[in-house]
Design a protein around this motif. Structure first.
Motif, PDB file in Angstrom:
ATOM      1  N   HIS A 200      25.461 -48.666 -35.883  1.00 10.60           N
ATOM      2  CA  HIS A 200      24.787 -49.530 -36.857  1.00 10.60           C
ATOM      3  C   HIS A 200      25.476 -50.899 -36.940  1.00 10.60           C
ATOM      4  O   HIS A 200      24.842 -51.946 -36.765  1.00 10.60           O
ATOM      5  N   GLU A 201      26.788 -50.881 -37.178  1.00  9.63           N
ATOM      6  CA  GLU A 201      27.546 -52.131 -37.289  1.00  9.63           C
ATOM      7  C   GLU A 201      27.543 -52.901 -35.975  1.00  9.63           C
ATOM      8  O   GLU A 201      27.422 -54.127 -35.963  1.00  9.63           O
ATOM      9  N   ILE A 202      27.693 -52.164 -34.875  1.00 12.41           N
ATOM     10  CA  ILE A 202      27.793 -52.839 -33.574  1.00 12.41           C
ATOM     11  C   ILE A 202      26.498 -53.570 -33.246  1.00 12.41           C
ATOM     12  O   ILE A 202      26.502 -54.714 -32.792  1.00 12.41           O
ATOM     13  N   THR A 203      25.374 -52.926 -33.525  1.00 13.89           N
ATOM     14  CA  THR A 203      24.073 -53.567 -33.267  1.00 13.89           C
ATOM     15  C   THR A 203      23.924 -54.826 -34.119  1.00 13.89           C
ATOM     16  O   THR A 203      23.473 -55.863 -33.641  1.00 13.89           O
ATOM     17  N   GLN A 204      24.325 -54.730 -35.389  1.00 16.69           N
ATOM     18  CA  GLN A 204      24.278 -55.894 -36.280  1.00 16.69           C
ATOM     19  C   GLN A 204      25.108 -57.041 -35.727  1.00 16.69           C
ATOM     20  O   GLN A 204      24.710 -58.200 -35.765  1.00 16.69           O
ATOM     21  N   LYS A 205      26.295 -56.693 -35.256  1.00 17.43           N
ATOM     22  CA  LYS A 205      27.223 -57.732 -34.812  1.00 17.43           C
ATOM     23  C   LYS A 205      26.734 -58.425 -33.546  1.00 17.43           C
ATOM     24  O   LYS A 205      26.952 -59.615 -33.367  1.00 17.43           O
ATOM     25  N   ILE A 206      26.113 -57.645 -32.669  1.00 14.10           N
ATOM     26  CA  ILE A 206      25.648 -58.239 -31.409  1.00 14.10           C
ATOM     27  C   ILE A 206      24.277 -58.896 -31.601  1.00 14.10           C
ATOM     28  O   ILE A 206      23.979 -59.914 -30.993  1.00 14.10           O
ATOM     29  N   GLY A 207      23.467 -58.274 -32.448  1.00 13.57           N
ATOM     30  CA  GLY A 207      22.095 -58.755 -32.583  1.00 13.57           C
ATOM     31  C   GLY A 207      21.161 -58.096 -31.574  1.00 13.57           C
ATOM     32  O   GLY A 207      20.025 -58.526 -31.381  1.00 13.57           O
ATOM     33  N   ARG A 208      21.656 -57.093 -30.915  1.00 17.15           N
ATOM     34  CA  ARG A 208      20.837 -56.355 -29.962  1.00 17.15           C
ATOM     35  C   ARG A 208      21.461 -54.980 -29.746  1.00 17.15           C
ATOM     36  O   ARG A 208      22.671 -54.827 -29.951  1.00 17.15           O
ATOM     37  N   GLU A 209      20.666 -54.006 -29.331  1.00 12.59           N
ATOM     38  CA  GLU A 209      21.210 -52.667 -29.122  1.00 12.59           C
ATOM     39  C   GLU A 209      21.980 -52.555 -27.802  1.00 12.59           C
ATOM     40  O   GLU A 209      21.629 -53.213 -26.819  1.00 12.59           O
ATOM     41  N   VAL A 210      23.021 -51.728 -27.817  1.00 11.49           N
ATOM     42  CA  VAL A 210      23.795 -51.461 -26.602  1.00 11.49           C
ATOM     43  C   VAL A 210      23.753 -49.970 -26.343  1.00 11.49           C
ATOM     44  O   VAL A 210      23.916 -49.184 -27.278  1.00 11.49           O
ATOM     45  N   ALA A 211      23.534 -49.567 -25.104  1.00 12.24           N
ATOM     46  CA  ALA A 211      23.502 -48.135 -24.828  1.00 12.24           C
ATOM     47  C   ALA A 211      24.055 -47.822 -23.448  1.00 12.24           C
ATOM     48  O   ALA A 211      23.841 -48.568 -22.482  1.00 12.24           O
ATOM     49  N   ILE A 212      24.806 -46.731 -23.377  1.00 12.54           N
ATOM     50  CA  ILE A 212      25.248 -46.216 -22.076  1.00 12.54           C
ATOM     51  C   ILE A 212      24.082 -45.448 -21.479  1.00 12.54           C
ATOM     52  O   ILE A 212      23.585 -44.499 -22.090  1.00 12.54           O
ATOM     53  N   THR A 213      23.612 -45.871 -20.321  1.00 18.72           N
ATOM     54  CA  THR A 213      22.461 -45.165 -19.728  1.00 18.72           C
ATOM     55  C   THR A 213      22.872 -44.231 -18.595  1.00 18.72           C
ATOM     56  O   THR A 213      22.213 -43.240 -18.338  1.00 18.72           O
ATOM     57  N   LYS A 214      23.979 -44.568 -17.905  1.00 18.37           N
ATOM     58  CA  LYS A 214      24.420 -43.689 -16.810  1.00 18.37           C
ATOM     59  C   LYS A 214      25.922 -43.466 -16.879  1.00 18.37           C
ATOM     60  O   LYS A 214      26.685 -44.379 -17.157  1.00 18.37           O
ATOM     61  N   VAL A 215      26.329 -42.225 -16.615  1.00 17.52           N
ATOM     62  CA  VAL A 215      27.752 -41.888 -16.597  1.00 17.52           C
ATOM     63  C   VAL A 215      28.100 -41.297 -15.238  1.00 17.52           C
ATOM     64  O   VAL A 215      27.514 -40.294 -14.821  1.00 17.52           O
ATOM     65  N   LEU A 216      29.035 -41.946 -14.541  1.00 20.60           N
ATOM     66  CA  LEU A 216      29.463 -41.453 -13.229  1.00 20.60           C
ATOM     67  C   LEU A 216      30.595 -40.439 -13.404  1.00 20.60           C
ATOM     68  O   LEU A 216      31.610 -40.742 -14.025  1.00 20.60           O
ATOM     69  N   VAL A 217      30.396 -39.239 -12.842  1.00 19.52           N
ATOM     70  CA  VAL A 217      31.431 -38.206 -12.936  1.00 19.52           C
ATOM     71  C   VAL A 217      31.752 -37.695 -11.535  1.00 19.52           C
ATOM     72  O   VAL A 217      31.033 -37.978 -10.580  1.00 19.52           O
ATOM     73  N   ARG A 218      32.864 -36.959 -11.450  1.00 22.74           N
ATOM     74  CA  ARG A 218      33.243 -36.446 -10.137  1.00 22.74           C
ATOM     75  C   ARG A 218      32.498 -35.149  -9.846  1.00 22.74           C
ATOM     76  O   ARG A 218      32.028 -34.913  -8.759  1.00 22.74           O
ATOM     77  N   ASP A 219      32.392 -34.331 -10.889  1.00 25.28           N
ATOM     78  CA  ASP A 219      31.815 -32.998 -10.690  1.00 25.28           C
ATOM     79  C   ASP A 219      30.641 -32.790 -11.642  1.00 25.28           C
ATOM     80  O   ASP A 219      30.819 -32.651 -12.845  1.00 25.28           O
ATOM     81  N   LEU A 220      29.438 -32.776 -11.096  1.00 27.07           N
ATOM     82  CA  LEU A 220      28.226 -32.665 -11.927  1.00 27.07           C
ATOM     83  C   LEU A 220      28.158 -31.353 -12.678  1.00 27.07           C
ATOM     84  O   LEU A 220      27.467 -31.245 -13.703  1.00 27.07           O
ATOM     85  N   ASN A 221      28.870 -30.339 -12.187  1.00 23.32           N
ATOM     86  CA  ASN A 221      28.732 -29.004 -12.785  1.00 23.32           C
ATOM     87  C   ASN A 221      29.643 -28.761 -13.980  1.00 23.32           C
ATOM     88  O   ASN A 221      29.464 -27.803 -14.713  1.00 23.32           O
ATOM     89  N   LYS A 222      30.639 -29.673 -14.154  1.00 23.92           N
ATOM     90  CA  LYS A 222      31.580 -29.488 -15.271  1.00 23.92           C
ATOM     91  C   LYS A 222      30.852 -29.739 -16.600  1.00 23.92           C
ATOM     92  O   LYS A 222      30.037 -30.669 -16.707  1.00 23.92           O
ATOM     93  N   LYS A 223      31.160 -28.911 -17.583  1.00 25.49           N
ATOM     94  CA  LYS A 223      30.518 -29.089 -18.891  1.00 25.49           C
ATOM     95  C   LYS A 223      31.132 -30.268 -19.636  1.00 25.49           C
ATOM     96  O   LYS A 223      32.353 -30.426 -19.672  1.00 25.49           O
ATOM     97  N   ARG A 224      30.312 -31.117 -20.213  1.00 25.43           N
ATOM     98  CA  ARG A 224      30.815 -32.311 -20.907  1.00 25.43           C
ATOM     99  C   ARG A 224      30.013 -32.572 -22.172  1.00 25.43           C
ATOM    100  O   ARG A 224      28.852 -32.213 -22.253  1.00 25.43           O
ATOM    101  N   LYS A 225      30.656 -33.246 -23.123  1.00 29.84           N
ATOM    102  CA  LYS A 225      29.929 -33.663 -24.333  1.00 29.84           C
ATOM    103  C   LYS A 225      29.363 -35.056 -24.103  1.00 29.84           C
ATOM    104  O   LYS A 225      29.893 -36.055 -24.587  1.00 29.84           O
ATOM    105  N   ILE A 226      28.285 -35.139 -23.346  1.00 26.88           N
ATOM    106  CA  ILE A 226      27.663 -36.435 -23.098  1.00 26.88           C
ATOM    107  C   ILE A 226      26.245 -36.388 -23.678  1.00 26.88           C
ATOM    108  O   ILE A 226      25.510 -35.436 -23.428  1.00 26.88           O
ATOM    109  N   PRO A 227      25.876 -37.390 -24.491  1.00 27.46           N
ATOM    110  CA  PRO A 227      24.551 -37.342 -25.139  1.00 27.46           C
ATOM    111  C   PRO A 227      23.439 -37.286 -24.092  1.00 27.46           C
ATOM    112  O   PRO A 227      23.590 -37.806 -22.985  1.00 27.46           O
ATOM    113  N   SER A 228      22.341 -36.680 -24.474  1.00 30.24           N
ATOM    114  CA  SER A 228      21.255 -36.458 -23.523  1.00 30.24           C
ATOM    115  C   SER A 228      20.568 -37.757 -23.117  1.00 30.24           C
ATOM    116  O   SER A 228      19.820 -37.797 -22.142  1.00 30.24           O
ATOM    117  N   THR A 229      20.840 -38.849 -23.841  1.00 31.44           N
ATOM    118  CA  THR A 229      20.250 -40.141 -23.476  1.00 31.44           C
ATOM    119  C   THR A 229      20.936 -40.744 -22.235  1.00 31.44           C
ATOM    120  O   THR A 229      20.448 -41.720 -21.680  1.00 31.44           O
TER     121      THR A 229
END
Lengths: 431, 431
Positions: free
Chosen positions: B28-57
């Motif tokens: 909320h604060e970060i969007t206000q400060k920038i004036g636009r939304e920021v989002a991580i769209t892709k995460v590069l990992v070494r092992d696709l099969n490892k379980k991670r807490k990464i949002p579904s977005t």
């Protein structure tokens, strides 16, 4: 395209002289960093006849109209201090489309909102790094470097005069009046010292800091203020025995349900806390963020060089904005309306020093009275015995101010209690 | 116009997880400060099969090409660590016109020049606040807030592992190996601890800091490095008796005639210096400027939250630049070619601990040998007597390293001297 960036300087006292000096001494690096030359072209003074060390490239004037009507001046730098006419001059400069840099905490704390709105409306920069903590970078770190965080707490030693006095009282076991007289003789305290020792100066600074930290607008009147005049060598000595030092703290916390708890008062700080070893005229500001955890910014809170360092950094920032046509990029960070926490709801631990009858059962009575009013005790020490009386010092657990106030009103009237000698907050405990 | 700013995140370890968390928690604060939304769209990992807490977005991928070829990604955030393939990925991202944020001190210390040049050429931002001092804002303060100053000196405790170890050795009177084993068990030191205890990690950081402080380019190989492996409980105890603590310092000074004196080594720091009370895993960086005087920046040097705080601050800075079309505004600050001061010319006071024959006149012989080689003594204490030998500890005045080295080579061979047990620099004296 490569025209010089021109500055009109308001005031040629200590800070003004410092600004001129820093711009001259470091001109080579500064020009490189900006990509264009910066020069002070006019200096506004009160008395044209007074002798000054101002380079011959600056025109010395005593009429502000010569600056406001000079279209070649890009930046007005206000270092005259005081509320009037500084406030009016800055406002007029902003309205005339000139960027403004100020070291003036009085104006920023009281009229910050007005200034920001004028800057935004006229698409110019209004910058004030020097208004808090002298040379310590804190405004920019809050606006930029820590901006990823929800700030949970800002706590600082932001008044050099009182920190010098408390350090001296502590190290040399002197009393308040002796130290004040000496500080005045040395020029560290003014002849009317009330703004410093009464906490007003620190209150101005925490109003400014908390506005930025909590993205809101905290007014000077929102700050609860207590000064250091009631601190005695006895309190300092008891604090020392318990592992604390006494500092004048400016504190702002975001308290869920109640809003911004913002206050200035002396407090016992544990020896192990980084603020405890900030001595003499040094200032330090401790910032806690939800991601970064604890950080601290330390340096000289006043003086020609430090204040000039901050003012010139703002000049360079604005100049970079001029060169890159990006003025006003990060000015608006106070976008939220937040409540101010009433002091009654504000939470602290407390140090209480009492004079009581030296009889069996007195301590139990007092402890009982605290307990009945929701104040629980952390530690109690029974000290000196004098004329059938005993001095008791106790430290409470954290409690709302209203409960502590109620308990002490009752305790004061107990027949076994001669006097409550002092009540001082205890802050900065690590949890 | 209001399209989201998109991030490709390289790495999902501790720091990567922290970055995801901070961006989500404070959205909320970060969007206000920038004036636009920021989002991580892709995460590069070494092992696709490892379980991670990464949002579904976020799309989880294991091929960097999916980021570099994705035109919608504005910022590449590199938090995988290590030199390869991080360096190549960042360089390719810059060349593809993507802004880069990194926490990677290895790459910045060794390939900073390459990165800056690529960023400048492609008019994008390259930011690295997290590479030094974790959550402590220091890169931006040096580039902006203190930019009005000629920086005279940067001196810091920038390695958490060694500071934790030295603090523990000091407080609990334990030896190096005991403390190392414990630090390894707690995860504060790696199984191969050499980068930390040998001083390399600190060297990388001071190479980065000194480049910015002195507007030049200091390479990792320019840094003189000594680690903490030779520090004994005896040295710590003698230092304590003399009013010092031993810290691993990273130091850079601009020495007239010789250039940048840049080094990492243990040093005796006076108890009264602000760096002396920086303990455990905390870091602090002390900066002296010609206008501001002494300032210090204190906080956690590592960890998920602090490092993420710095990475996300850089993301916000770059995003503001994207919104205001001002990328690359303050990147180029290393505009001067400066010499590096040879270690022989570097000036320090020294602590010297010697084992000598316990006979009359020995001290005079030693003092004479120092004097003949331009080393003058500040204080000498004669300590423990063991088996006909005496241990002597002395502190020299400031002297060039070459003179101290010559004197100690001669003293080592004196017939009355059994052994030079340790030589440690003494720094941070107030003048």
């Amino acid at each position: 395209m490569n025209k010089k960036i021109k500055i009109g300087l308001l005031g040629s006292g200590t800070v003004g002289t410092g600004v001129i000096k820093v711009l001259l001494e470091n001109v080579h690096e500064i020009t490189q960093k900006i990509g264009r030359e910066v020069a002070i072209t006019k200096v506004l003074v009160r008395d044209l006849n007074k002798k000054r060390k101002i380079p011959s490239t600056c025109t010395i004037i005593d009429d502000f109209e010569e600056i406001i009507n000079d279209d070649s001046i890009d930046i007005v730098v206000e270092v005259m201090g005081g509320e009037n006419p500084a406030k009016e001059y800055m406002l007029r400069a902003l309205e005339a489309g000139k960027h403004v840099v100020t070291a003036n905490k009085d104006v920023v704390a009281k009229y910050g909102k007005l200034m920001f709105e004028a800057a935004e409306k006229h698409k110019v920069d209004f910058m004030f790094e020097a208004s808090v903590g002298g040379g310590i970078p804190i405004i920019t770190p809050l606006k930029q470097c820590l901006t990823a965080n929800k700030i949970l707490e800002v706590m600082g030693i932001v008044n050099g005069t009182t920190n010098y006095m408390l350090t001296k009282m502590t190290n040399e076991k002197l009393d308040y009046h002796t130290v004040l007289t000496e500080a005045q003789a040395k020029g560290y305290a003014e002849s009317d010292p009330i703004a410093d020792v009464g906490g007003l100066d620190a209150a101005r600074k925490i109003a400014i800091l908390s506005s930025i930290a909590f993205n809101t607008r905290v007014h000077l009147d929102d700050v609860y203020v207590e000064g250091i005049t009631a601190i005695t060598p006895e309190d300092i000595e008891y604090a020392r025995e318990l592992g604390y030092v006494i500092k004048l703290l400016a504190i702002a916390k975001d308290v869920p349900a109640y809003g911004i708890d913002v206050r200035v008062h002396p407090a016992l700080v544990p020896n192990t806390h980084p603020l405890a070893s900030v001595n003499d005229v040094f200032n330090a500001i401790f910032v806690k963020g939800n991601a970064v955890g604890e950080t601290m910014f330390y340096g000289r809170g006043a003086g020609e060089g430090p204040t000039a360092s901050a003012v010139v950094a703002d000049i360079i920032d604005i100049s970079r904005n001029i060169v890159h046509k990006t003025s006003g990029k990060i000015s608006c960070t106070c976008f939220e309306d937040k409540m101010i926490c009433p002091v009654e709801k504000s939470i602290s631990a407390y140090y209480v020093r009492l004079l009581v009858k030296d009889e069996p059962g007195v301590l139990a009575t007092i402890a009982g009275a605290f307990g009945n009013n929701q104040v629980s005790l952390n530690s109690v020490i029974q000290k000196r015995r004098v004329n059938g009386c005993a001095e008791i010092v106790l430290i409470t657990h954290e409690v709302a101010q209203e409960h502590l106030a109620k308990a002490s009103a009752i305790i004061k009237n107990l027949k076994d209690v001669t006097e409550i000698r002092n009540i001082i907050r205890v802050e900065a405990q690590r949890k």
